[in-house]
Design a protein around this motif. Structure first.
Motif, PDB file in Angstrom:
ATOM      1  N   UNK B 198       1.029  -1.052  -0.080  1.00  0.00           N
ATOM      2  CA  UNK B 198       0.044  -0.138   0.047  1.00  0.00           C
ATOM      3  C   UNK B 198       0.893   1.306   0.153  1.00  0.00           C
ATOM      4  N   UNK B 199       0.501   2.383  -0.805  1.00  0.00           N
ATOM      5  CA  UNK B 199       1.259   3.561  -0.975  1.00  0.00           C
ATOM      6  C   UNK B 199       0.575   4.500   0.103  1.00  0.00           C
ATOM      7  N   UNK B 200       1.005   5.830   0.225  1.00  0.00           N
ATOM      8  CA  UNK B 200       0.547   6.795   1.171  1.00  0.00           C
ATOM      9  C   UNK B 200      -1.023   7.095   1.054  1.00  0.00           C
ATOM     10  N   UNK B 203      -2.750   3.929   2.371  1.00  0.00           N
ATOM     11  CA  UNK B 203      -2.814   3.875   4.113  1.00  0.00           C
ATOM     12  C   UNK B 203      -3.859   4.968   4.576  1.00  0.00           C
ATOM     13  N   UNK B 358       4.202   3.353  -5.901  1.00  0.00           N
ATOM     14  CA  UNK B 358       3.676   2.235  -5.667  1.00  0.00           C
ATOM     15  C   UNK B 358       2.381   2.036  -6.892  1.00  0.00           C
TER      16      UNK B 358
END
Lengths: 94, 557
Positions: B198-200, B203, B358
């Motif tokens: 998972x990227x920012x 998240x 990502x």
């Protein structure tokens, strides 16, 4: 509007002309046949995309996606790779 | 003027090219220049292939491989070039625009659809060269909007017809996703690979949804979370999280057709001809297709075939049918044009997000598939989104109308901005359709014009979704939240159905009017579905090939 060529206007005067074109309120014959708001949006989107395709503009916003040759392993929030520069300010918008 | 093409007896040829530009007309009239004599007849290749496929995207590539593996002589014609992603693809959005179908398409209606990027592709592999690789399965009830809500039309078959193909595709392409999958029917087999990290943005969405009681999950993506061995292709390396899926994957980790089904097809004897733009479909007196005429590097060629498969996407497929006055008896070619509601919501966060890293669509929620408080038919899915600066800046100026110092100030927040969007079902409406315009393209062929207006159902769905996404982003701690309304994908312009009265192809994908013509791409979708279309297009492609092979076997016996 200022009875002068656009390019000899001061930047404030240029900005007010552009503002009127964006709002569809610019005087002059040309704007009676061209839909000013539409024209402005298309032109602005095209120019903006070209502007932010430039490495210096990308550097200004902190984009380093072009440095992806080896891929990224630290993807999460607040996780940076050593080659990703820190933000100039930790406060967004400053 | 060149001599008129001599037309074989019994072959219909409705195309007439003409010079439109008045200046060019005048020059041609005044000029004494005599063009070189042209060969009157297009060279007629002696070979007739079993199956000719137009288009090498998600609709054409899987069936090309299937037919080649069945031992048939197959050729695919692709309008665009054949790229080598490892050497031809740059991490540069502007430089990658050659992946989009950039011939002009005219857009009309109250919500004209943007073409070029997002909606169309060209090159060997078609739009899969720039798809986000988001590959959720359709839900069983996606195929029955009419049964459940009394709107739109149902698919001519149920989910059980697609299920085994979804399973096969997930394993063939190496789809990374969660097992078990939290929504929809229980699955016989899980995804072959674990989800991508998972990227920012993912998240942030996960954190907020947890607080709000909305279930989320890492999404299914057709990009490899680990090295994967693929039949007929070999080893494909794992995704390096470049985040550049929408502008072309240079590592081969994303399952575009050029690194999966097309090499498999070639390994089994299929021939792929790039830079071939089909202009005419020829028929005999009985109305059977005999072959096609196409332009290859400025030279007109002909290829004869026993069966034709048109897989050119929901704009070029109906355009070819209309240009050639082919399979039009239902009156539905070009009609039922649908585009997924896809409103995006953006916000600014204190966290360092780096939205370029990502897989872009990292997280999914399908809790909104049939929202209990919905005031519309159907539903949608939610996804977190990553974004590249050029595309994002273009959206910012269109929606927020910023320029000059204010634009630069906002764009300096780039690393702190994250987005979510939806993908929702769309209903067919009488005033949403494709037609041929008077205006001609560089080849002298009429440009397509597409009319699109969001109706009450789409407007209500977007409103519901925007409210929910704003709540999610507020919960996640975002400030300066704004929404960008948009539509995604082009669907439904040659739909499939049970009767030739209101559909162009039958449930096997065969044209009601023409016994040896098949259509397979997003144009045959009877309804838009509440999920991204690529996986279902591929499933239909394999199914169409199997149905065709079955009918051939029946005829042989």
């Amino acid at each position: 509007m200022f009875q002068q060529e656009f390019r000899v206007l001061t930047s404030d005067e240029q900005a007010s002309v552009l503002q009127l074109v964006q709002e569809g309120k610019a005087p002059g014959e040309a704007w009676e046949t061209v839909p000013a708001e539409r024209f402005f949006e298309e032109m602005l989107a095209e120019l903006t995309e070209l502007y932010y395709a430039h490495p210096l503009a990308q550097e200004e916003i902190g984009y380093v996606g072009m440095a992806d040759a080896t891929g990224w392993t630290r993807l999460g929030l607040n996780e940076l790779e050593p080659r990703e520069p820190e933000a100039i300010s930790s406060q967004p918008g400053l | 003027m060149p001599d008129e093409e001599v037309i074989e007896e019994g072959v219909l040829n409705p195309l007439k090219q003409e010079v439109q530009d008045p200046l060019l007309k005048q020059i041609m009239q005044e000029s004494t220049f005599e063009p070189e004599p042209q060969p009157a007849e297009i060279p007629l290749p002696t070979d007739e292939v079993d199956c000719l496929v137009i288009g090498t995207g998600a609709g054409g590539a899987p069936l090309l491989a299937r037919l080649a593996m069945a031992g048939l002589k197959v050729v695919a014609l692709e309008a665009g070039p054949w790229h080598d992603p490892k050497t031809d693809f740059a991490t540069d959005e502007k430089a990658q625009e050659f992946l989009f179908w950039n011939d002009e398409r005219l857009s009309a209606g109250k919500d004209p659809v943007a073409f070029g990027k997002n909606n169309s592709g060209t090159g060997v592999g078609g739009s899969t060269l720039h798809y986000t690789a988001y590959t959720p399965r359709a839900h069983p009830d996606d195929l029955h909007l009419n049964r459940d809500f009394g709107v739109g039309v149902d698919w001519p078959f149920g989910y059980e017809e697609l299920e085994s193909y979804y399973e096969e595709l997930e394993h063939f392409l190496g789809i990374s996703g969660p097992t078990p999958y939290p929504w929809g029917p229980t699955r016989r087999r899980g995804y072959p690979l674990a989800p991508l990290p998972l990227n920012g943005a993912a998240q942030l969405m996960e954190r907020a949804c947890q607080q709000l009681g909305i279930q989320t999950s890492p999404a299914a993506n057709a990009a490899l979370s680990a090295r994967y061995y693929q039949e007929g292709v070999g080893w494909r390396e794992a995704c390096t999280n470049r985040g550049f899926c929408q502008a072309g994957c240079s590592t081969g980790a994303k399952a575009s057709m050029d690194v999966t089904f097309l090499p498999l097809a070639v390994a089994h004897g299929a021939e792929i001809r790039p830079n071939c733009f089909v202009t005419e479909i020829e028929r005999d007196e009985q109305g059977r297709v005999t072959g096609v005429v196409y332009e290859h590097n400025g030279i007109t060629q002909r290829q004869q075939c026993r069966h034709l498969f048109i897989c050119a996407g929901a704009v070029e497929t109906p355009r070819l049918l209309l240009l050639n006055e082919l399979a039009l008896s239902s009156g539905h070619v070009g009609r039922n044009f649908m585009a997924h509601p896809g409103v995006q919501v953006w916000g600014t966060f204190p966290e360092d997000i780096r939205p370029y890293k990502g897989i872009p669509g990292g997280l999914i929620s399908e809790d909104t598939h049939r929202p209990p408080d919905a005031d519309f038919a159907g539903g949608y899915l939610l996804q977190s989104i990553g974004m590249m600066p050029v595309t994002f800046a273009g959206q910012v100026v269109r929606e927020r109308k910023l320029w000059g110092a204010k634009l630069r100030e906002y764009m300096r927040n780039y690393n702190h901005i994250a987005g979510i969007n939806i993908l929702g079902d769309c209903l067919p409406h009488a005033d949403n359709f494709l037609e041929l315009a008077e205006e001609k393209d560089a080849r002298g062929l009429p440009k397509p014009r597409l009319h699109f207006t969001n109706h009450e159902n789409e407007i209500r769905m977007n409103r519901h979704a925007e409210q929910l996404m704003r709540r999610i982003w507020e919960t996640a701690g975002a400030t300066d939240i704004w929404a960008f309304p948009r539509s995604a994908h082009v669907i439904g312009t040659a739909r499939m159905g049970l009767s030739g009265d209101d559909a162009v192809v039958n449930s096997d994908g065969r044209a009601f009017d023409v016994p040896n013509l098949y259509i397979c791409d997003n144009s045959v979708f009877p309804s838009a579905l509440s999920v991204n279309p690529a996986l279902t297009i591929m499933a239909l492609s394999l199914r169409t090939a199997d149905k065709f092979l079955e009918s051939e076997r029946r005829r042989d016996n």
